[in-house]
Design a protein around this motif. Structure first.
Motif, PDB file in Angstrom:
ATOM      1  N   GLU A 143       0.858  -1.191   0.000  1.00 35.68           N
ATOM      2  CA  GLU A 143       0.000   0.000   0.000  1.00 35.68           C
ATOM      3  C   GLU A 143       0.893   1.238   0.000  1.00 35.68           C
ATOM      4  O   GLU A 143       1.931   1.235   0.652  1.00 35.68           O
ATOM      5  CB  GLU A 143      -0.846   0.018   1.277  1.00 35.68           C
ATOM      6  CG  GLU A 143      -1.895  -1.057   1.338  1.00 35.68           C
ATOM      7  CD  GLU A 143      -3.155  -0.648   0.609  1.00 35.68           C
ATOM      8  OE1 GLU A 143      -3.439   0.554   0.571  1.00 35.68           O
ATOM      9  OE2 GLU A 143      -3.827  -1.538   0.037  1.00 35.68           O
ATOM     10  N   PRO A 144       0.491   2.294  -0.719  1.00 36.21           N
ATOM     11  CA  PRO A 144       1.309   3.504  -0.640  1.00 36.21           C
ATOM     12  C   PRO A 144       1.240   4.105   0.762  1.00 36.21           C
ATOM     13  O   PRO A 144       0.173   4.121   1.378  1.00 36.21           O
ATOM     14  CB  PRO A 144       0.686   4.438  -1.678  1.00 36.21           C
ATOM     15  CG  PRO A 144      -0.706   3.935  -1.858  1.00 36.21           C
ATOM     16  CD  PRO A 144      -0.664   2.455  -1.603  1.00 36.21           C
ATOM     17  N   THR A 145       2.397   4.550   1.272  1.00 33.63           N
ATOM     18  CA  THR A 145       2.412   5.242   2.560  1.00 33.63           C
ATOM     19  C   THR A 145       1.685   6.561   2.409  1.00 33.63           C
ATOM     20  O   THR A 145       1.833   7.237   1.394  1.00 33.63           O
ATOM     21  CB  THR A 145       3.859   5.512   2.984  1.00 33.63           C
ATOM     22  OG1 THR A 145       4.574   4.287   2.904  1.00 33.63           O
ATOM     23  CG2 THR A 145       3.937   6.050   4.398  1.00 33.63           C
ATOM     24  N   PHE A 146       0.878   6.911   3.400  1.00 33.81           N
ATOM     25  CA  PHE A 146       0.154   8.176   3.302  1.00 33.81           C
ATOM     26  C   PHE A 146       1.090   9.322   3.668  1.00 33.81           C
ATOM     27  O   PHE A 146       1.659   9.349   4.752  1.00 33.81           O
ATOM     28  CB  PHE A 146      -1.061   8.157   4.224  1.00 33.81           C
ATOM     29  CG  PHE A 146      -1.952   9.336   3.989  1.00 33.81           C
ATOM     30  CD1 PHE A 146      -2.760   9.385   2.861  1.00 33.81           C
ATOM     31  CD2 PHE A 146      -1.952  10.398   4.865  1.00 33.81           C
ATOM     32  CE1 PHE A 146      -3.575  10.478   2.633  1.00 33.81           C
ATOM     33  CE2 PHE A 146      -2.755  11.495   4.635  1.00 33.81           C
ATOM     34  CZ  PHE A 146      -3.567  11.527   3.514  1.00 33.81           C
ATOM     35  N   ILE A 147       1.246  10.263   2.731  1.00 31.29           N
ATOM     36  CA  ILE A 147       2.202  11.357   2.930  1.00 31.29           C
ATOM     37  C   ILE A 147       1.460  12.642   3.280  1.00 31.29           C
ATOM     38  O   ILE A 147       0.484  13.002   2.633  1.00 31.29           O
ATOM     39  CB  ILE A 147       3.045  11.581   1.654  1.00 31.29           C
ATOM     40  CG1 ILE A 147       3.996  10.398   1.457  1.00 31.29           C
ATOM     41  CG2 ILE A 147       3.829  12.874   1.752  1.00 31.29           C
ATOM     42  CD1 ILE A 147       4.869  10.538   0.250  1.00 31.29           C
ATOM     43  N   THR A 148       1.915  13.290   4.341  1.00 30.45           N
ATOM     44  CA  THR A 148       1.428  14.642   4.614  1.00 30.45           C
ATOM     45  C   THR A 148       2.578  15.589   4.317  1.00 30.45           C
ATOM     46  O   THR A 148       3.530  15.658   5.082  1.00 30.45           O
ATOM     47  CB  THR A 148       1.011  14.793   6.093  1.00 30.45           C
ATOM     48  OG1 THR A 148       0.193  13.698   6.436  1.00 30.45           O
ATOM     49  CG2 THR A 148       0.275  16.092   6.312  1.00 30.45           C
ATOM     50  N   PRO A 149       2.528  16.307   3.209  1.00 29.64           N
ATOM     51  CA  PRO A 149       3.653  17.204   2.904  1.00 29.64           C
ATOM     52  C   PRO A 149       3.736  18.309   3.949  1.00 29.64           C
ATOM     53  O   PRO A 149       2.709  18.764   4.455  1.00 29.64           O
ATOM     54  CB  PRO A 149       3.305  17.782   1.529  1.00 29.64           C
ATOM     55  CG  PRO A 149       2.082  17.062   1.063  1.00 29.64           C
ATOM     56  CD  PRO A 149       1.450  16.434   2.233  1.00 29.64           C
ATOM     57  N   THR A 150       4.978  18.736   4.282  1.00 32.68           N
ATOM     58  CA  THR A 150       5.110  19.802   5.295  1.00 32.68           C
ATOM     59  C   THR A 150       4.921  21.182   4.682  1.00 32.68           C
ATOM     60  O   THR A 150       4.676  22.133   5.394  1.00 32.68           O
ATOM     61  CB  THR A 150       6.498  19.740   5.959  1.00 32.68           C
ATOM     62  OG1 THR A 150       7.481  19.916   4.943  1.00 32.68           O
ATOM     63  CG2 THR A 150       6.706  18.429   6.658  1.00 32.68           C
TER      64      THR A 150
END
Lengths: 188, 304
Positions: free
Chosen positions: B173-180
């Protein structure tokens, strides 16, 4: 008739006629200076204490009477000078071939200092402190007796400094060194 | 020092959110520290572990003095980040949004794959340490190609496959990214939309004066002053001064000087009292800034 309680040396100093006759500043400022002078002379063994009512250069009236004097040991050593003195002492010890057992002999001659007498109850502002610094020279003028042998100027003494003497009502006097400018602290 | 992976815009935007000045980009944070002597304070914590406040991360909060000195010297501008985001997201096209989501998914997938590879490497190393890897234990068919030529291990693998703890790639599964940061996808705020200079306390002239002389600053509350002043990066140096800014005609008690001087000397520092000389002529600095001279007094215990 002898008074029941003899006046203290400080009290007789403050009531000195000569002191009372000097009208350059308020008498309270003169007696404050006398109190600090007395404290330095008899409690801290300072010598050559002098009262300055006028600026040494322009001969203008100072904001208040200042003192100058010679402490028994060096009062302030700039950290850079201290490093230099320690190196010098290390070299001297090596020359004497005593090994590292003997203590370092750091030679720092005492220097004349300016003293600003204040009372703890006073309020001060930057403007007033700056005016005091503007009125003084880097090194206090030498008294006439010493002038002949002329102390060599310390090349490390590059900023004006004054010893802030603050007297409380219980006659405690505390001393703080104030530099005119950003001067790094001593690493003692 | 290694060059930054992504270049820092010049002048750089400082986000103003509810009156706080924040930096979100790690490259910008290290840039202002390295080249502009601005440390700020990291305030970011982990959302589900907000009690963890020992090791804080981005964002970096700047004091209003730090933000102002950056703006005055032309290194930065202040952005109303709330407005900027609301408008930017409203105006974003659907296609751009989908494109951005896809890009995030791609990056997330990359992260997952890397994490999987690392985990396998770790387990292989651990097994090798126990002398088990020669028999082919712990290898999965997806990644490790070394064992594939070995017929014995192939059989072994087939038997072990269901027990292996690592998921095969098709289930990755793609890791969920929260851009900074939010640019991209949003463009940088235009400099024309910059907010006015931040309002600063009366200690600002002293701050600006010391900053122009190359000093670094940390908050001074723990020493009862405005700033603790460092001669170099606070990670490398002890601070030299406990600085308090006052107005030229502001009255202060001598007890404050004595207390500050005594505390400072006790921790091998000097107490620094300074302010702008309101009577003096303003001097023009090289960047066209008119600045009145600052007088600073360093106070130490005399030791008498």
């Amino acid at each position: 008739m002898k008074p029941a309680v003899l006046p203290s040396p400080l009290q007789s100093l403050i009531q000195d006629e000569q002191l009372q006759s000097d009208r350059s500043h308020l008498p309270s400022l003169h007696s404050l200076a006398a109190q600090v002078q007395h404290n330095l002379q008899y409690q801290h063994a300072w010598s050559d204490l002098r009262l300055h009512t006028h600026a040494p250069v322009a001969n203008e009236l100072l904001p208040r009477p200042l003192l100058s004097g010679l402490p028994p040991q060096r009062l302030y050593t700039h950290p850079d000078e201290q490093i230099e003195l320690l190196k010098e002492a290390g070299r001297a010890r090596k020359e004497r071939k005593e090994g590292n057992t003997s203590a370092l002999e750091v030679k720092a001659e005492p220097e004349r200092e300016w003293i600003l007498p204040t009372r703890l109850s006073e309020k001060w502002t930057l403007r007033r402190l700056a005016a005091v610094f503007d009125g003084i020279t880097l090194v206090p003028p030498e008294p006439r007796s010493v002038k002949e042998q002329e102390r060599p100027a310390n090349p490390w003494r590059t900023t004006k400094r004054i010893v802030l003497a603050t007297a409380d009502t219980d006659s405690t006097v505390v001393y703080y060194i104030v530099h005119d400018g950003v001067v790094k602290p001593r690493q003692n | 020092m290694a060059p930054d992976s992504n270049p820092v815009p010049s002048p750089l935007p400082i986000s103003c959110i509810t009156g706080r000045y924040l930096l979100f980009d790690i490259a910008v944070i290290s840039h202002v520290r390295r080249t502009h002597n601005i440390c700020g304070v990291l305030i970011g914590t982990i959302p589900n572990l907000s009690q963890q406040n020992v090791f804080l991360g981005i964002p970096l909060e700047l004091t209003s003095e730090e933000a102002r000195v950056l703006v005055e010297r032309g290194h930065a501008y202040i952005v109303n980040d709330v407005k900027q985001h609301r408008e930017g997201l409203m105006e974003m096209k659907r296609a751009d949004r989908l494109e951005w989501m896809k890009e995030l998914d791609r990056q997330g997938m990359e992260m997952s794959r890397e994490a999987l590879l690392k985990a396998e490497e770790r387990s292989e190393k651990a097994l090798r340490g126990k002398g088990l890897v020669g028999k082919g234990h712990g290898d999965t068919e997806s990644v490790n190609s070394k064992a594939e030529g070995d017929a014995e291990s192939l059989i072994d693998d087939a038997a072990k496959a269901p027990v292996a703890g690592v998921a095969p790639e098709k289930k990755l599964e793609p890791t969920f990214i929260t851009p900074t940061t939010s640019h991209p996808p949003l463009p940088l705020a235009p400099i024309s939309s910059a907010l006015p200079l931040p309002a600063v306390p009366k200690s600002y002239p002293l701050f600006r004066y010391l900053h122009s002389r190359g000093y670094f600053f940390m908050p001074g509350l723990r020493f009862g002053c405005n700033y603790s002043v460092y001669p170099g990066d606070p990670l490398r140096f002890h601070s030299h001064f406990l600085a308090t800014g006052v107005d030229w005609d502001e009255e202060f008690d001598l007890l404050d000087i004595i207390g500050g001087g005594r505390l400072g000397t006790g921790v091998k520092k000097a107490y620094l009292l300074g302010g702008e000389d309101s009577d003096a002529q303003a001097e023009v600095e090289e960047n066209g800034l008119e600045v009145k001279p600052v007088r600073a007094l360093s106070i130490e215990w005399a030791g008498l």
